[in-house]
Write a protein that holds these residues in place. Sequence first.
Motif, short mmCIF file in Angstrom:
data_model
loop_
_atom_site.label_atom_id
_atom_site.label_comp_id
_atom_site.label_asym_id
_atom_site.label_seq_id
_atom_site.Cartn_x
_atom_site.Cartn_y
_atom_site.Cartn_z
N LYS A 213 0.84 -1.19 0.00
CA LYS A 213 0.00 0.00 0.00
C LYS A 213 0.88 1.25 0.00
O LYS A 213 1.90 1.30 0.68
N GLU A 214 0.44 2.24 -0.77
CA GLU A 214 1.21 3.47 -0.87
C GLU A 214 1.19 4.23 0.46
O GLU A 214 0.15 4.32 1.11
N ILE A 215 2.34 4.75 0.84
CA ILE A 215 2.42 5.64 1.99
C ILE A 215 3.09 6.95 1.56
O ILE A 215 3.93 6.96 0.65
N ILE A 216 2.68 8.03 2.19
CA ILE A 216 3.27 9.34 1.92
C ILE A 216 3.63 9.98 3.25
O ILE A 216 2.77 10.14 4.13
N THR A 217 4.89 10.31 3.41
CA THR A 217 5.41 10.86 4.66
C THR A 217 6.15 12.16 4.35
O THR A 217 7.04 12.17 3.49
N GLY A 218 5.78 13.24 5.02
CA GLY A 218 6.49 14.51 4.86
C GLY A 218 7.58 14.64 5.92
O GLY A 218 7.31 14.43 7.10
N VAL A 219 8.80 14.97 5.50
CA VAL A 219 9.92 15.06 6.43
C VAL A 219 10.58 16.44 6.30
O VAL A 219 10.89 16.89 5.19
N GLU A 220 10.78 17.09 7.43
CA GLU A 220 11.47 18.38 7.49
C GLU A 220 12.51 18.33 8.62
O GLU A 220 12.16 18.03 9.76
N VAL A 221 13.77 18.61 8.30
CA VAL A 221 14.82 18.63 9.32
C VAL A 221 14.82 20.01 9.98
O VAL A 221 14.97 21.03 9.32
N LEU A 222 14.66 20.02 11.30
CA LEU A 222 14.62 21.27 12.05
C LEU A 222 15.99 21.66 12.59
O LEU A 222 16.31 22.85 12.69
N GLU A 223 16.79 20.65 12.95
CA GLU A 223 18.08 20.93 13.56
C GLU A 223 18.94 19.66 13.52
O GLU A 223 18.41 18.54 13.52
N GLU A 224 20.26 19.83 13.47
CA GLU A 224 21.19 18.70 13.51
C GLU A 224 22.11 18.85 14.71
O GLU A 224 22.50 19.96 15.08
N ARG A 225 22.44 17.68 15.30
CA ARG A 225 23.30 17.73 16.50
C ARG A 225 23.77 16.31 16.81
O ARG A 225 22.98 15.36 16.77
N ALA A 226 25.06 16.16 17.10
CA ALA A 226 25.64 14.90 17.60
C ALA A 226 25.28 13.70 16.73
O ALA A 226 24.98 12.62 17.23
N GLY A 227 25.31 13.89 15.42
CA GLY A 227 25.02 12.78 14.51
C GLY A 227 23.55 12.46 14.38
O GLY A 227 23.18 11.43 13.81
N CYS A 228 22.70 13.33 14.91
CA CYS A 228 21.25 13.11 14.87
C CYS A 228 20.56 14.34 14.26
O CYS A 228 21.14 15.42 14.16
N SER A 229 19.30 14.15 13.89
CA SER A 229 18.47 15.25 13.40
C SER A 229 17.16 15.28 14.18
O SER A 229 16.57 14.23 14.45
N LEU A 230 16.76 16.49 14.54
CA LEU A 230 15.41 16.70 15.06
C LEU A 230 14.53 17.03 13.87
O LEU A 230 14.80 17.98 13.12
N CYS A 231 13.50 16.24 13.66
CA CYS A 231 12.66 16.38 12.46
C CYS A 231 11.21 16.61 12.82
O CYS A 231 10.73 16.17 13.87
N ARG A 232 10.51 17.29 11.90
CA ARG A 232 9.06 17.39 11.95
C ARG A 232 8.53 16.50 10.82
O ARG A 232 8.94 16.65 9.66
N VAL A 233 7.63 15.60 11.17
CA VAL A 233 7.10 14.64 10.20
C VAL A 233 5.60 14.84 10.08
O VAL A 233 4.89 14.93 11.08
#
Length: 315
Positions: A213-233
């Motif tokens: 089944k098709e899925i659609i996910t919106g991803v926005e990177v808010l900030e990067e730090r220590a090899g990680c990203s804080l994202c809004r999905v």
Amino acid sequence: MKEFTASANEEGVRLSRFVEKVTAELPRSVLYKSFRNKRIKVNGKKQDPDYRLATGDLVQLYLNDEFFAAPSAAPLKKKPGKLQIVYEDAAIAVLYKPVHMLCHSDRTGDTNLVDLFVDHLKETGEYIPAGGSPFRPAICNRLDRGTEGLVLAAKTYPALRDATAIIRESWLHKQYLCIVKGRPTEGRLTAYWQHDEGKKKVFIYRKPAEKRKEIITGVEVLEERAGCSLCRVTLYTGRTHQIRAHLAFLGCPLLGDKKYGDVNFNALYPAFTDQALCAYRLSFEGIPRESTLAYLNGQTIELPSPSLPVKFKQL
């Protein structure tokens, strides 16, 4: 014979569904035979199974006592819990579910969100479980046990009916905050989802195929730090484990995710014992005017001071 009076919470409920709710172990064959034999009446008259109840209707059931629920055993003792209400009006509420709390009871006695909600409405007098009414206040969407965030709940049957339609027709838009490994691809991303019941996991693919089944996910990177990203999905479709599995497929699994995550990466951040995922914003758009919840159009309900951005800055 037993009689039930339909309350405002049964307004519009199909008669056959009402009967199923107020009886126990009633075979469908017996149910429809009872309709044919005029053993199910409304206001003293025969009605069809598809009849929609109105407030004040007297439902008369000429059925054997064995088909009515016996008094239940003493309920399991529930562990204490506190209900956090983010928004509330006469029809709905938006509740905060913390990590580890269940949305529904699993018969273990653990605290669950729907029971806390029902207890709250009993205390305020908005729900009185009397008169044989089959309706019980309910939550309209669910979150995994390890996910925190906002859950929509209905106080009345019309609200539950219309909230279910709002979710089904995608008039409710859900946004999440999450912390992931690395930096994911941004934008409105499409993939194909398949559930493997045997493995109790979902799998994501680039191309469509049978049972996917098709899925659609919106991803926005808010900030990067220590090899990680804080994202809004943003969820444009709502499949089981969609965010967790889709981000893992992109090579950026959620921090702390035991099912879809990176074990070695998780070990670097022992403070995250659960997936770093929070449903923090609900927005309503496109609800038709005939809906009892049309007044929600244009409203956005947001979790005040979500903890994930603070935890992200502490990485």
